[in-house]
Motif scaffolding. Structure first.
Motif, short mmCIF file in Angstrom:
data_model
loop_
_atom_site.label_atom_id
_atom_site.label_comp_id
_atom_site.label_asym_id
_atom_site.label_seq_id
_atom_site.Cartn_x
_atom_site.Cartn_y
_atom_site.Cartn_z
N GLY A 17 -2.88 -2.81 6.84
CA GLY A 17 -4.44 -3.25 6.85
C GLY A 17 -4.48 -4.61 7.59
O GLY A 17 -5.39 -4.83 8.41
N ASP B 27 -6.26 -1.73 -4.69
CA ASP B 27 -5.75 -2.36 -3.45
C ASP B 27 -6.70 -3.16 -2.81
O ASP B 27 -7.83 -2.58 -2.02
CB ASP B 27 -5.28 -1.11 -2.48
CG ASP B 27 -4.55 -1.54 -1.30
OD1 ASP B 27 -4.32 -2.71 -1.19
OD2 ASP B 27 -3.81 -0.57 -0.78
N GLU B 28 -6.66 -4.32 -2.88
CA GLU B 28 -7.48 -5.51 -2.50
C GLU B 28 -9.16 -5.27 -2.68
O GLU B 28 -9.63 -5.20 -1.84
CB GLU B 28 -7.18 -5.36 -0.99
CG GLU B 28 -5.98 -5.91 -0.47
CD GLU B 28 -5.82 -6.24 1.06
OE1 GLU B 28 -6.66 -7.02 1.52
OE2 GLU B 28 -4.75 -5.80 1.59
N SER C 181 0.80 -1.18 -0.03
CA SER C 181 0.09 0.09 0.01
C SER C 181 1.05 1.47 0.18
O SER C 181 0.46 2.14 -0.79
CB SER C 181 -1.09 0.01 1.20
OG SER C 181 -1.84 -1.01 1.07
MG LIG Z 1 -2.03 -2.79 2.25
#
Ligand SMILES: [Mg+2]
Ligand SMILES: Nc1ncnc2c1ncn2[C@@H]1O[C@H](COP(=O)(O)OP(=O)(O)OP(=O)(O)O)[C@@H](O)[C@H]1O
Length: 501
Positions: A398, A167-168, A45
Motif C-alpha cells: 500500500g 490494517d491501518e 499485510s
Molecule cells: Mg500493508
C-alpha cells in the motif's frame, strides 16, 4: 502472565521472485493491543492476509490457544474467531447501521420474515457495549469516518471474534476520531479480545499499544513490550539504522500570488477565500467531513462549484473538468488511492508516467528507456520498494503504491500541486524523504496545497495553514501560530477568527 492466544511460526511466502516473508514468528497474547510495524513492503499485510485466510502461506504453522489450526480460506479464519478489518471498509453507504451489521446473516423471525426489530436491538446492545452513541437506523454513508470503523468493529463482535486485525485503521482519521477508535479498542481489550494493529503513526502506537512486533524485509526484526521501548528505538528497528530527527522546514522567500479563491461555494463548502503564493506550501486541515477534500476536488474540476471565482496567475480560470485544471497547470493527488489514484490494470511504470506523458512522448511513442531512468531516480530518492517496474501496480504494498502516485505528480508539469494526505500509509523514513522533496520543489518555485489530518506533518512542512470546520474557513494561521491546541480549537468549531475580527 497473560496467556498466548495466537502463534504464527516460521511463516514463509513468496510472490514470484519476491520473498515477502522469510520464516516469521509472531505471537499475540489474550487481551492485548499488539502493534505490527515495519517499513512499506516489510510484509505486514502479507502476514495478516495469511492469518485472515486471504492468501495461503508457502510454509509455517498457525496455533490458536495452544492448538494448531488450518486456515485456508476467509471462512476458516472467521471460524477460528478472527476478524479482519481492511483499510478500505466494505460497508454499503446507502444502508443503515444495523443492515450493514447483519449483512449476509440477517435475523429471521419464526415466520421467515426479516426481523428488523431484533437486529436493531442487538445492534444497540453491541454499540452500548462499545460505549458508542449511534442510532442503529442511521444511514452509514452520512457517518463520520471513525464511526464507520466502529461499525466494522461491531461487526466483528457480532461474529464473536477474539482476534481483530486492523490494517491501518487510522490513516485517514483525524486525531479526535482516532481517540474515539482507541477508546473502543480499550473496551474490547478489557473483555479479553486481542487486537492486531498495523499503523505507521508511531506516536499513537506508543500511546495505546501493549506490545509490538517489527518486521524488516520479511523477517522478524524486534518484538517486546511497548513499556520497554520508545519511538526512536522502534524506528531504528524498522529501518535498520539510526533515524535522524532532522528539522525539515526551511524558510524561503515566497513569490507572487499564483492562485486565489474568491468566495467559492459548493455542496460541502461555503464562501471560501484564500491565496497561494509561488513557492508556498499551504496546509489545509479539519475533521473529516469539514469540506476541505471536497473543496480541492471542486478546485480541480472533479465536482461542481456553485459560485465564486478562481484566479490562477492573474487570470480567471474556468475549471469544470480535470482536463481544464491540468491545462491551467494544476496537479492533484487524491486521498483515496483505491478509488481514484491508481489504474489497477496498468504497470508500475505506466502509472508513474500517466501524468507526464508529454515529457517522455516522442514521435508518438513512449520512450521506455527514459521512462525507466526517471522512475529509477525517484525509486532511489524516496525509497520505492519495487522489483520489476513492468509488474502491475497492485503487486506493490500500500505505501509503495502511494509513493509511485506521488512521484508521478512531482514529475508532471504542474506548478501548483494539490496533495490530499500525501504520506498516508507511508513509513517514517520515507515520510521525511517526501517532505524534503516537496520543500526542494517549493524552493524551485512550485506551489503546494497540502491537505493533512496530521498536525505534526503540517508543522514540519507548511508556511501557513487553513483550518476548516463544517464547510467554512475558521482560521488561516501562520506557521508560528499553528500549534496543535490552536488548530484543534478552530477545527472543532470552538472558535473562529471571524469572532475576533
Ligand atoms: Mg500493508
Ligand atoms: N500480490 C502480490 N504480488 C506480488 N508481490 C506482492 C503481492 N503482495 C505483496 N507483494 C510484495 O510483498 C512485499 C510485502 O508487501 P506487504 O503488502 O505485505 O507490505 P506491508 O508491510 O503491508 O507494506 P505497507 O506498509 O506499504 O502496507 C512487497 O515487496 C510487495 O511488493
Amino acid at each position: 502472565m497473560s496467556r498466548i492466544r495466537l502463534e504464527m511460526k516460521g511463516i514463509t511466502k513468496s510472490f514470484g521472485g519476491v520473498q515477502a516473508l522469510k520464516g516469521v514468528d509472531f505471537s499475540v497474547n489474550e487481551g492485548e493491543i499488539h502493534a505490527l510495524l515495519g517499513e512499506n513492503g516489510a510484509g505486514k499485510s502479507t502476514l495478516m492476509n495469511i492469518l485472515g485466510g486471504v492468501i495461503p502461506a508457502d510454509a509455517g504453522e498457525i496455533w490458536m490457544d495452544g492448538r494448531p489450526v488450518r486456515i485456508s480460506s476467509p471462512q476458516d479464519s472467521k471460524r477460528c474467531g478472527i476478524s479482519f478489518i481492511h483499510q478500505e471498509l466494505n460497508l454499503i453507504p446507502d444502508m443503515t447501521v444495523y443492515e450493514n451489521l447483519f449483512l449476509g446473516s440477517e435475523m429471521v423471525s419464526a415466520y421467515g420474515f426479516v426481523d428488523a426489530k431484533r437486529m436493531i436491538q442487538e445492534t444497540r446492545r453491541i454499540l452500548d457495549m462499545l460505549g458508542v452513541q449511534l442510532d442503529p437506523e442511521a444511514i452509514v454513508g452520512k457517518l463520520d469516518a471513525s464511526l464507520k470503523q466502529v461499525i466494522e468493529i461491531a461487526k466483528s463482535l457480532l461474529n464473536e471474534s477474539n482476534i481483530i486485525i486492523m490494517d491501518e485503521p487510522t490513516t485517514s482519521l483525524t486525531d479526535r476520531e482516532i481517540q474515539h477508535i482507541f477508546h473502543v479498542m480499550r473496551t474490547l481489550r478489557s473483555k479479553g479480545v486481542s487486537i492486531i494493529f498495523i499503523s505507521h503513526k508511531l506516536q499513537e502506537v506508543i500511546q495505546f499499544c501493549d506490545r509490538y512486533t517489527v518486521l524488516r524485509d520479511g523477517e522478524l526484526s524486534s518484538t517486546g513490550r511497548i513499556a520497554d521501548t520508545d519511538e526512536e528505538k522502534i524506528a531504528q528497528a524498522m529501518v535498520g539504522k539510526e533515524v535522524l530527527k532532522q528539522q525539515v522546514y526551511r524558510p524561503r522567500a515566497l513569490g507572487e500570488v499564483v492562485l486565489e479563491a474568491n468566495g467559492l461555494h459548493g455542496g460541502a463548502f461555503h464562501d471560501i477565500r484564500f491565496t497561494l503564493r509561488k513557492g508556498e506550501i499551504l496546509g489545509f486541515t479539519g475533521l473529516s467531513g469539514a469540506g476541505h477534500s471536497e473543496l480541492m476536488e471542486a478546485l480541480f474540476g472533479y465536482r461542481p462549484k456553485t459560485a465564486g471565482e478562481v484566479w490562477i496567475k492573474g487570470r480567471t480560470a474556468v475549471i469544470r473538468h480535470p482536463k481544464q485544471a491540468l491545462a491551467s497547470g494544476l496537479g492533484f493527488v487524491p486521498k483515496n488511492r483505491k478509488e481514484s489514484a491508481i489504474i489497477k490494470d496498468m504497470s508500475i511504470l505506466e502509472n508513474f508516467t500517466l501524468a507526464s506523458l508529454g515529457k517522455v512522448l516522442r514521435f508518438g511513442f513512449i520512450e521506455r528507456k527514459r521512462e525507466r531512468e526517471k522512475f529509477q531516480a525517484y525509486r532511489e530518492q524516496i525509497n520505492i520498494k519495487a522489483g520489476n517496474p513492468e509488474l502491475p501496480i497492485t503487486s506493490l504494498s500500500g505505501g509503495n503504491q502511494q509513493k509511485v502516485i506521488l512521484a508521478k505528480w512531482l514529475e508532471a508539469d504542474a506548478d501548483i500541486i494539490i496533495l490530499d494526505n500525501p504520506t498516508q500509509g507511508v513509513d517514517v523514513g520515507a515520510k521525511s524523504e517526501i517532505y524534503q522533496l516537496i520543500l526542494e520543489l517549493a524552493e524551485k518555485g512550485k506551489s503546494f496545497i497540502v491537505l493533512s489530518s496530521e498536525i505534526p506533518e503540517i508543522q514540519k512542512l507548511c508556511d501557513r495553514v487553513v483550518v476548516m470546520y463544517q464547510g467554512r474557513v475558521t482560521a488561516i494561521l501562520d506557521r508560528e501560530e499553528a500549534t496543535e491546541g490552536r488548530i484543534m480549537m478552530y477545527a472543532t468549531g470552538a472558535k473562529s477568527q471571524a469572532d475576533t475580527a
